[in-house]
Design an enzyme around this catalytic site. Structure first.
Site: not given
Length: 299
Positions: A149, A173, A245, A248, A271, A280
Site C-alpha cells: 500500500r 493496517k 494502488h 499493488r 489481508h 481483489y
C-alpha cells in the site's frame, strides 16, 4: 449532542484497543457517525444513540441518498451498523436500528490493472539522471515487486530491510506487521538509491531510518507518490486511470495468473480475510478453468 460525543469517543477507543484499527480507519468511522449527528441537529430531532429509532435512521438515509452516490451511502450505512453493534456489545441497546436498512447495490469497481509491459514502460520513463529518478525507480519497483500500500511504502524503514533473508518487514493496517518477500532486482535498485542518493541527503531529525526521502530529507507524502505516478502515466500516454494502488493490484493479479495460490497472495498483501483477496484479484472464469484442467486428478 454531548451525549453522542461521549459514545463516539468510547467507540473510538473500542476500535483502537479492541479491534486494533488504524487512526485513519477510526477517523472514517467517526466522520460517518457525525453525519447523522449533524442531521439530527439540523432538523432539531432530540434523539441520542440509545433512543434513536429505526424510522429516524431510515429518514436520514433517505435524505443523504439525494446528495451522495451509492458507494458513499453504503459506507455510511456500514459505519453506522458497526457503531450500533458496538452499542449492543456494551449493553447500551438491545437492538440495532440499522438492521433493516438495505445497503444500495453498487457495481464492484476494480482498479485498472497494468500489464508487465506497461509497468516496464512507466518505470522506463523515469529520468535516471536525477536524484529523484533513482529514488522513484526504487519506489515503483518496491510498490510492484512487494505489492505494498502507498502508506506502507512511505513508512518503510531501513531497519525493515532484511535483504540477506530476502524479506522486508511491513507495517500494515492497524499497525499489523508482516514479512513480504523481496526480489533481487528490487533489492538492487534500493541499494543503488541508498548508496548514490540517500547517503548524500541532509536527513532531518526523526527521519534517519525512513527509507524513501524527499529532497529536504523528510518522509515522502502519499500525495507526492500519487503525483509521481500520474506524471509518468501522462509521459507514456497511458490511457488508464492509475494510482499507487494500481501497482499493488497488478502485483496480486500477475501472481495469480502465473499460478500462485490465493492463501500466499493473501499473506503477502496482508489481508485479514481471504474473501478480500478473492475480490481483489477478480478471479476470472478462464483462469479457474485453467487451474481445474491443470490440477484436478479427474481432468
Amino acid at each position: 449532542m454531548a451525549n453522542w460525543a461521549t459514545y463516539i469517543k468510547n467507540f473510538q477507543s473500542f476500535l483502537k484497543i479492541e479491534r486494533g484499527l488504524s487512526q485513519n480507519t477510526i477517523d472514517n468511522y467517526t466522520f460517518d457517525i457525525e453525519k447523522i449527528v449533524l442531521y439530527l441537529s439540523d432538523n432539531q430531532i432530540n434523539e441520542n444513540p440509545i433512543s434513536i429509532s429505526e424510522e429516524t435512521i431510515q429518514q436520514f438515509i433517505y435524505e443523504i441518498s439525494k446528495t451522495i452516490n451509492p458507494r458513499s451511502q453504503a459506507r455510511i450505512i456500514s459505519g453506522l451498523r458497526s457503531f450500533f453493534n458496538y452499542m449492543i456489545f456494551e449493553d447500551y441497546r438491545n437492538d440495532n436500528p440499522m438492521e433493516l436498512v438495505e445497503i444500495p447495490k453498487i457495481g464492484r469497481k476494480l482498479p485498472d490493472t497494468l500489464s508487465t509491459d506497461e509497468i516496464d514502460k512507466i518505470i522506463g520513463a523515469i529520468e535516471l539522471n536525477t536524484d529523484q529518478g533513482e529514488r522513484n525507480r526504487a519506489m515503483l519497483e518496491t510498490l510492484y515487486g512487494c505489492g505494498l500500500r502507498v502508506s506502507e511504502l512511505i513508512s518503510l524503514r531501513i531497519s525493515d530491510l532484511f535483504f540477506e533473508e530476502g524479506f522486508i518487514k511491513v507495517k500494515g493496517k492497524g499497525d499489523k506487521q508482516r514479512f513480504v518477500p523481496i526480489g533481487n532486482l528490487t533489492q538492487k535498485y534500493i541499494d543503488i538509491y541508498k548508496t548514490s542518493v540517500r547517503s548524500h541527503l541532509d536527513i532531518q531529525k526523526g527521519h534517519e531510518d525512513t527509507l524513501f526521502l524527499n529532497r529536504r530529507g523528510k518522509q515522502l507524502t502519499r500525495a507526492m507518490v500519487f503525483t509521481i505516478i500520474k506524471d509518468l502515466a501522462v509521459k507514456i500516454n497511458l490511457k488508464k486511470t492509475i494510482s499507487p494502488h494500481t501497482f499493488r493490484h497488478s502485483f496480486a493479479t500477475h501472481l495469480l495468473e502465473n499460478g500462485a495460490d490465493l492463501r500466499s497472495i493473501q499473506l503477502m498483501l496482508g489481508h485479514e480475510s481471504i474473501t478480500t483477496t478473492e475480490i481483489y484479484v477478480h478471479l476470472d472464469r478462464r483462469h479457474l478453468t485453467e487451474v481445474m484442467n491443470a490440477f484436478h486428478p479427474r481432468k
